[in-house]
Design an enzyme around this catalytic site. Structure first.
Site, PDB file in Angstrom:
ATOM      1  N   CYS A 151       0.781  -1.295   0.125  1.00  0.00           N
ATOM      2  CA  CYS A 151       0.098   0.289   0.151  1.00  0.00           C
ATOM      3  C   CYS A 151       0.949   1.225   0.011  1.00  0.00           C
ATOM      4  O   CYS A 151       1.552   1.665  -1.086  1.00  0.00           O
ATOM      5  CB  CYS A 151      -1.018  -0.190   1.317  1.00  0.00           C
ATOM      6  SG  CYS A 151      -2.375   1.091   0.975  1.00  0.00           S
ATOM      7  N   HIS A 194      -3.451  -5.660   1.079  1.00  0.00           N
ATOM      8  CA  HIS A 194      -2.776  -5.926   2.285  1.00  0.00           C
ATOM      9  C   HIS A 194      -2.658  -7.191   2.752  1.00  0.00           C
ATOM     10  O   HIS A 194      -3.498  -7.664   3.380  1.00  0.00           O
ATOM     11  CB  HIS A 194      -3.454  -5.015   3.569  1.00  0.00           C
ATOM     12  CG  HIS A 194      -3.040  -3.550   3.660  1.00  0.00           C
ATOM     13  ND1 HIS A 194      -2.376  -2.909   4.136  1.00  0.00           N
ATOM     14  CD2 HIS A 194      -4.014  -2.556   2.991  1.00  0.00           C
ATOM     15  CE1 HIS A 194      -2.311  -1.822   3.872  1.00  0.00           C
ATOM     16  NE2 HIS A 194      -3.266  -1.441   3.192  1.00  0.00           N
ATOM     17  N   GLU A 197      -0.716  -8.452   4.720  1.00  0.00           N
ATOM     18  CA  GLU A 197      -0.429  -8.786   6.358  1.00  0.00           C
ATOM     19  C   GLU A 197      -1.776  -8.598   6.873  1.00  0.00           C
ATOM     20  O   GLU A 197      -1.758  -9.065   8.237  1.00  0.00           O
ATOM     21  CB  GLU A 197       0.494  -7.620   6.683  1.00  0.00           C
ATOM     22  CG  GLU A 197       0.145  -6.143   6.971  1.00  0.00           C
ATOM     23  CD  GLU A 197      -0.273  -5.434   5.971  1.00  0.00           C
ATOM     24  OE1 GLU A 197      -0.664  -6.060   4.586  1.00  0.00           O
ATOM     25  OE2 GLU A 197      -0.802  -4.295   5.977  1.00  0.00           O
TER      26      GLU A 197
END
Lengths: 241, 86
Positions: free
Chosen positions: A86, A203, A205
């Site tokens: 991002c 994302h 994560e």
């Protein structure tokens, strides 16, 4: 294996990345403040999401001049694996470590939702463990993720197979409706010519445990661990030595 | 010395903000506004002895930071202390 998570003023996904690597994956992780000039022997570098320097001027435009970015550039130049997520992707673009730039989302809205992305290339350190054309369900959260580059650069990206992720529908098909931000050719993520620097707007994560809705992102972190274990990263050993 | 730097998206680059503004103007009845391109404007106070040096300094910082050459181009105006364009 040690992951360095770079922290810029305004990073806000640094702890998510740290948690995914350390607590979910069980690897070593360390925060590295943007004013630092070395990566403390890290094997992998993550530039996390957030709003570095308040997104002032342009996203990532000021963070690219942080002292730590010289170390990141040297690390990348020796083949070390770098993942920009991002805002981290936006910083890599501004720093010239990846080609192109970000525009405001075509509908001017900040999109915070789960999307589907298709893995287009599996020969990068962060997609090694993915199946060809595997579809991952992972979240996005951005206002400026409308990837743009010149037609000439786009041809180069295609020729060199640098388009790593595309926005698709749940069936894995590229459609305009499945493109959340207007990105050129539905591009969600790309890699460098050397393939070791990868940037994406979604994302992974935030999608490493079923408790948060999806664990599809974990494969990207598992990939880089396998890549390093197999020594498939030319020069990565040098970088971490 | 003073410099004004105008940064705009290149003509080939889609400007979603400009599009939204022109749509708003049309809905307000300003059909005569055919297009809007939104950009950024910077006023720089420069320690420079000549307008040439001021221009070259402004151009250097525009290249390095103020504009992203992938999507943007810029124009510079150099002013003297009385704000007269030179």
């Amino acid at each position: 294996m040690k992951f360095a998570v770079i922290v810029f003023p305004g990073s806000n996904c640094d702890h998510d990345a740290f948690h995914a690597v350390k607590d979910v994956l069980g690897q070593g992780a360390e925060f590295v403040w943007h004013k630092e000039t070395d990566l403390r022997g890290a094997d992998v570098v993550i530039l996390p999401g957030g709003f570095s320097h308040g997104d002032y001027l342009r996203t990532g435009a000021i963070a690219r001049f942080s002292p730590v970015m010289n170390a990141v550039k040297s690390f990348a130049a020796t083949g070390g694996p770098v993942l920009g997520i991002c805002n981290g992707f936006q910083i890599l673009l501004e720093a010239g470590l990846l080609p192109g730039a970000m525009l405001r989302n075509r509908d001017l809205k900040f999109h915070c939702e789960h999307v589907h992305v298709r893995v287009e290339q599996t020969d990068t350190p962060f997609t090694l463990a993915c199946g060809p054309k595997q579809v991952l369900r992972i979240p996005i959260a951005h206002g400026e993720g409308n990837y743009f580059t010149s037609q000439e650069e786009l041809r180069r990206l295609e020729q060199n197979r640098q388009i790593v992720f595309r926005y698709v529908n749940a069936a894995g098909v590229v459609t305009d409706d499945a493109n959340p931000n207007g990105s050129l050719e539905s591009i969600a993520g790309i890699c460098s010519e050397g393939r070791n620097v990868v940037g994406l707007m979604p994302h992974p994560e935030r999608a490493c445990e079923l408790a948060v809705g999806s664990a599809d992102g974990l494969v990207m972190f598992e990939s880089v661990v396998s890549a390093l274990a197999q020594g498939t990263l030319t020069g990565a050993e040098r970088a971490s030595a | 010395m003073r410099a004004r730097v105008f940064v705009t998206l290149k003509p080939s680059v889609f400007d979603p903000q400009g599009r939204t503004i022109v749509d708003a103007l049309h809905s307000l009845g300003y059909g005569g506004v055919e297009d809007v391109r939104q950009g950024k404007y910077f006023e720089l106070e420069l320690a420079a002895e000549s307008s040439d040096k001021a221009r070259s300094l402004a151009s250097e910082v525009a290249d390095k930071l103020l504009a992203n050459p992938v999507i943007e181009s810029y124009r510079i105006e150099v002013m003297d202390s009385r704000d007269t364009q030179i």
